[in-house]
Design an enzyme around this catalytic site. Structure first.
Site, short mmCIF file in Angstrom:
data_model
loop_
_atom_site.label_atom_id
_atom_site.label_comp_id
_atom_site.label_asym_id
_atom_site.label_seq_id
_atom_site.Cartn_x
_atom_site.Cartn_y
_atom_site.Cartn_z
N LYS A 1 0.87 -1.19 0.00
CA LYS A 1 0.00 0.00 0.00
C LYS A 1 0.89 1.23 0.00
O LYS A 1 2.05 1.16 0.42
CB LYS A 1 -0.89 0.03 1.25
CG LYS A 1 -2.17 0.80 1.05
CD LYS A 1 -3.19 -0.01 0.30
CE LYS A 1 -4.47 0.75 0.07
NZ LYS A 1 -5.52 -0.16 -0.43
P1 NAD Z 1 -13.02 7.64 -2.83
O1 NAD Z 1 -12.02 8.66 -2.49
O2 NAD Z 1 -13.45 7.48 -4.25
O3 NAD Z 1 -14.36 7.86 -1.95
C1 NAD Z 1 -14.34 8.00 -0.57
C2 NAD Z 1 -15.72 8.49 -0.13
O4 NAD Z 1 -15.78 8.54 1.30
C3 NAD Z 1 -16.06 9.90 -0.61
O5 NAD Z 1 -17.42 9.95 -0.97
C4 NAD Z 1 -15.83 10.76 0.64
O6 NAD Z 1 -16.62 11.94 0.63
C5 NAD Z 1 -16.27 9.80 1.71
N1 NAD Z 1 -15.73 10.12 3.02
C6 NAD Z 1 -14.48 10.55 3.31
N2 NAD Z 1 -14.38 10.77 4.64
C7 NAD Z 1 -15.57 10.43 5.18
C8 NAD Z 1 -16.10 10.45 6.49
N3 NAD Z 1 -15.36 10.87 7.52
N4 NAD Z 1 -17.35 10.01 6.67
C9 NAD Z 1 -18.09 9.59 5.62
N5 NAD Z 1 -17.66 9.58 4.36
C10 NAD Z 1 -16.43 10.00 4.14
O7 NAD Z 1 -12.45 6.26 -2.26
P2 NAD Z 1 -12.81 4.77 -2.71
O8 NAD Z 1 -11.82 4.34 -3.73
O9 NAD Z 1 -14.27 4.69 -2.99
O10 NAD Z 1 -12.46 3.96 -1.36
C11 NAD Z 1 -13.37 3.85 -0.29
C12 NAD Z 1 -12.93 2.70 0.60
O11 NAD Z 1 -12.90 1.49 -0.19
C13 NAD Z 1 -11.54 2.83 1.20
O12 NAD Z 1 -11.53 2.20 2.46
C14 NAD Z 1 -10.67 2.04 0.23
O13 NAD Z 1 -9.48 1.57 0.85
C15 NAD Z 1 -11.62 0.90 -0.09
N6 NAD Z 1 -11.31 0.18 -1.33
C16 NAD Z 1 -11.27 0.83 -2.53
C17 NAD Z 1 -11.01 0.11 -3.69
C18 NAD Z 1 -11.03 0.75 -5.05
O14 NAD Z 1 -10.96 0.00 -6.05
N7 NAD Z 1 -11.15 2.06 -5.18
C19 NAD Z 1 -10.75 -1.27 -3.62
C20 NAD Z 1 -10.83 -1.91 -2.37
C21 NAD Z 1 -11.11 -1.16 -1.24
#
Ligand code: NAD
Length: 418
Positions: free
Chosen positions: A107
């Protein structure tokens, strides 16, 4: 009340220790798997638009690479810390092993607030960070992908930076790229599509019908917004609440997710969505619903709120949304949790497909990708479910038992060098 562990790395190690106990791992194997293999901290200057130079700190951590090259996302956030990156790297090791993908875990992250930076500043910061970590990344060694606040464009800049240094195009150095430069069909939706598969399978196992389920989704980024759309359109679930960093919107009669998507695109937030009432992110997690999907960040379900969670089923789309103490409370309440290392593994699965396509210079159609993703996710879900039944444990432990055993086996076979 006992003091709760909320350092994500402590949570990750505690989860590993429990699995190691159950598997009866030797002290030597525990010691190897408890620690990240490599940790790189980089401090680097970036010229800002006003001419000033600002220093940024970034990390890249590889936890274990015995099953294949390191793989894991890069996040840009003011909350990034070395311990958070360590935890996320360790979870990536287990995640790749749970779904049987030949990658190890890594990561990366940069401490910054991307919402306060211009596009040009973000590009310069990304390119300099990519250069700083280029001693680790590469198509055979360590392959980054998007995570919080990083997207296909950011992956494109990393690919271009690495390629400039190589003198030729190296698309396989990152995944989650735009299609035009070697990205894969289906990658943008992949994590959410995996969440859809495990939601469908787990509701069935619990005797629930998706079309009769009310669902709350926390986070409206890549994972949360697409999950809400797919559950709404394909499983016909009733989405009753959604949220982003500015708070949540709630309608017990159901939210039109397409309208929410348009509103969020237009206004940059869900706030003010018509036909909904405002709730805080804390209130959102305690709303009455059948299925709760945290899809934002770590440590959202804690000892402070777990007892008030009303959902019967939690699908961990985010990484590490549940603390150790909350996990215990929710288990005692009989809540089923589909753990992060399984629930959000669709992203890394299609990242693996993207990497294979880039290396072979041979690209697959979207339906082929989605079919292969579906089969890996449903097979992995079933394996975890069976393990948890067989070992009389919850699904998190079932997933850990499968994953840790696979990584320990690879580590054992390879032996201790020299
Ligand atoms: P992103 O940046 O696209 O979206 C994050 C979202 O969370 C946004 O809508 C933001 O406004 C919201 N957010 C941020 N802080 C917040 C808070 N305090 N309370 C509520 N909402 C809040 O990120 P993403 O890629 O969608 O990732 C989200 C989660 O999924 C993370 O934990 C990431 O590690 C995990 N993840 C992502 C992927 C991927 O392919 N993008 C894969 C596996 C896991």
């Amino acid at each position: 009340m006992a003091i709760e562990i909320v350092n994500p790395y402590d949570v990750a190690v505690a989860q590993f220790d429990e699995a190691a106990d159950r598997l009866g791992l030797s002290q030597a194997m525990r010691a190897i798997l408890r620690k990240p293999k490599r940790e790189l901290t980089v401090n680097f200057p970036v010229r800002m638009d006003n001419g000033d130079v600002e220093m940024f700190t970034g990390y890249r951590v590889q936890h274990n690479i015995n099953r294949g090259p390191a793989k894991g996302g890069i996040r840009f956030s003011p909350e990034v810390s070395l311990d958070e990156v360590r935890a996320l790297a360790m979870w990536m090791t287990w995640k790749c092993a749970v779904v049987g993908i030949p990658f190890g875990g890594a990561k990366g992250g940069v401490l910054c607030d991307p919402h306060k930076m211009s596009r040009a500043e973000l590009e310069r910061m990304t390119r300099r960070y990519a250069t700083e970590i280029s001693i680790l990344i590469g198509p055979d060694s360590d392959i980054p992908a998007p995570d919080m606040n990083t997207n296909p464009q950011v992956m494109g800049w990393i690919m271009d930076t690495y390629s400039m240094h190589s003198g030729y195009s190296v698309p396989a150095v990152v995944t989650g790229k735009p299609l035009a430069i070697g990205g894969s069909e289906g990658r943008l939706e992949a994590t959410a599509r995996g969440v859809l598969v495990v939601t469908r399978e787990s509701t069935r196992d619990l005797g629930m019908h998706p079309q009769e389920c009310t669902v709350v989704v926390q986070g409206f980024g890549n994972v949360g917004s697409i999950t809400a759309r797919l559950l709404h359109d394909e499983l016909k679930c009733k989405i009753v609440a959604l949220s982003d960093i500015n708070g949540g919107v709630y309608n017990p009669n159901g939210i039109d997710v397409h309208r929410a998507l348009r509103h969020s695109k237009e206004h940059g937030t869900l706030k003010g969505l018509s036909d909904t009432e405002h709730v805080t992110n804390a209130e959102l997690l305690e709303l009455p619903c059948n299925v709760l999907i945290p899809a934002a960040l770590e440590n959202q379900l804690t000892s402070q709120n777990a007892a008030r969670v009303k959902a019967h089923l939690i699908i961990e789309a985010a990484n590490g949304p549940t603390t150790t103490e909350a996990d215990r409370i929710l288990n005692d309440k009989g809540v089923t949790i589909v753990p992060d290392i399984l629930a959000n593994a669709g992203g890394v699965t299609v990242s693996y497909f993207e990497w294979v396509q880039d290396l072979q210079r041979f690209f697959w159609a979207e339906n082929e990708i989605n079919n292969r993703l579906e089969s890996i996710m449903s097979r992995s879900y079933q394996a975890v479910y069976n393990k948890s039944q067989e070992q009389d444990c919850n699904m998190r432990m079932g997933a850990y038992l499968l994953a840790v055993a696979r990584v320990a086996e690879a580590t054992e076979i390879r032996g201790v060098y020299p």
